[in-house]
Design a protein around this motif. Structure first.
Motif, short mmCIF file in Angstrom:
data_model
loop_
_atom_site.label_atom_id
_atom_site.label_comp_id
_atom_site.label_asym_id
_atom_site.label_seq_id
_atom_site.Cartn_x
_atom_site.Cartn_y
_atom_site.Cartn_z
N ARG A 1 0.84 -1.20 0.00
CA ARG A 1 0.00 0.00 0.00
C ARG A 1 0.88 1.25 0.00
NH1 ARG A 1 -5.46 1.06 3.13
NH2 ARG A 1 -5.61 3.29 2.96
N VAL A 2 0.50 2.20 -0.85
CA VAL A 2 1.18 3.49 -0.88
C VAL A 2 0.17 4.60 -0.66
CG1 VAL A 2 3.10 2.76 -2.37
CG2 VAL A 2 1.02 3.68 -3.40
N TYR B 1 -4.92 6.71 -1.54
CA TYR B 1 -4.03 5.55 -1.48
C TYR B 1 -4.28 4.63 -2.67
CZ TYR B 1 -7.86 2.49 -0.05
OH TYR B 1 -9.03 1.77 -0.02
N ALA B 2 -3.29 3.76 -2.91
CA ALA B 2 -3.40 2.66 -3.86
C ALA B 2 -2.83 1.43 -3.18
CB ALA B 2 -2.63 2.97 -5.14
N THR C 1 -6.68 -1.74 -5.55
CA THR C 1 -7.70 -0.86 -5.00
C THR C 1 -7.11 0.53 -4.91
OG1 THR C 1 -8.56 -2.68 -3.67
CG2 THR C 1 -9.25 -0.46 -3.05
N GLN C 2 -7.87 1.49 -5.38
CA GLN C 2 -7.41 2.88 -5.33
C GLN C 2 -8.57 3.74 -4.87
OE1 GLN C 2 -6.09 4.37 -9.13
NE2 GLN C 2 -4.99 6.06 -8.21
N ASP C 3 -8.32 4.55 -3.87
CA ASP C 3 -9.32 5.48 -3.36
C ASP C 3 -8.63 6.85 -3.31
OD1 ASP C 3 -12.15 5.30 -1.98
OD2 ASP C 3 -10.99 6.86 -0.98
N VAL C 4 -9.06 7.74 -4.20
CA VAL C 4 -8.34 9.01 -4.37
C VAL C 4 -9.28 10.18 -4.62
CG1 VAL C 4 -6.22 7.95 -5.26
CG2 VAL C 4 -8.03 8.60 -6.85
N TYR C 5 -8.74 11.33 -4.35
CA TYR C 5 -9.34 12.59 -4.76
C TYR C 5 -8.43 13.17 -5.84
CZ TYR C 5 -12.44 12.36 -0.79
OH TYR C 5 -13.41 11.95 0.10
N LEU C 6 -9.02 13.54 -6.95
CA LEU C 6 -8.29 14.17 -8.03
C LEU C 6 -8.13 15.65 -7.69
CD1 LEU C 6 -7.13 14.05 -10.94
CD2 LEU C 6 -9.44 14.57 -11.73
N THR C 7 -6.90 16.11 -7.59
CA THR C 7 -6.65 17.50 -7.22
C THR C 7 -5.90 18.26 -8.31
OG1 THR C 7 -4.63 16.90 -6.05
CG2 THR C 7 -6.68 16.99 -4.76
N ASN C 8 -5.69 17.63 -9.47
CA ASN C 8 -5.06 18.32 -10.59
C ASN C 8 -5.98 19.43 -11.05
OD1 ASN C 8 -4.95 18.58 -13.74
ND2 ASN C 8 -2.92 17.90 -13.10
N GLN C 9 -5.48 20.65 -11.11
CA GLN C 9 -6.33 21.81 -11.39
C GLN C 9 -6.95 21.76 -12.78
OE1 GLN C 9 -4.14 25.37 -10.51
NE2 GLN C 9 -4.12 24.97 -8.32
#
Length: 158
Positions: free
Chosen positions: A79-80, A89-90, A107-115
């Motif tokens: 896990r990273v 995380y992934a 499994t990946q749980d993320v928020y996309l923060t790229n503008q």
């Protein structure tokens, strides 16, 4: 700034290696760019962190900092934590799928923060999911090709 887009992904790859060998290959993030076409580069950072440059179908390169969180070989868990353009995380969860095959659940749980991508309308979630699915399929295919031609591939098939 808009609220970041939240994404949760699950994919399962069939890795043609015994579990221990599959764990070692997936642990080696520095080599991902050799077999995963959408991972354009990896750069070591202080500690256990790596900066990855990732680009799939959408013409935007994401910069992601991955920091090791869980390395549990006995239970097949890698896990990273993710930061920068994706926050969350992934994780790989590995399990036996036969004598020489390992099921690798991503499994990946993320928020996309790229503008640039964050400004896309909510209806673009479908496009981002298609983009991610393409990346995961290409990654599994790339890994299979990489494993077939690496110098110790013949020992993995025995």
């Amino acid at each position: 700034m808009m609220a970041p887009h939240h994404y949760h992904f699950d994919h399962v790859w069939q890795v043609p290696l015994p579990l221990g060998e599959a764990y070692d290959v997936l642990l080696d993030v520095d080599r991902y760019a050799q077999w995963w076409p959408q991972i354009r580069a990896t750069e070591p950072l202080p500690g256990d962190a790596r900066r990855l440059s990732v680009r799939s179908l959408i013409p935007v390169t994401l910069k992601i900092v991955a920091t090791k969180q869980i390395l549990d070989r006995d239970n097949g868990v890698l896990r990273v934590g993710l930061a920068q353009d994706l926050v969350g995380y992934a994780q790989w969860d590995l399990s036996w799928q036969g004598d020489t095959t390992t099921a690798a659940r991503w499994t990946q749980d993320v928020y996309l923060t790229n503008q640039h991508l964050e400004r896309m309308p909510v209806t673009s979630h479908r496009l981002l999911r298609i983009n991610h699915t393409h990346m995961m399929r290409a990654g599994e295919q790339g890994l299979r090709k990489y494993l077939a031609v690496r110098p110790d591939a013949s020992s993995a098939e025995q």
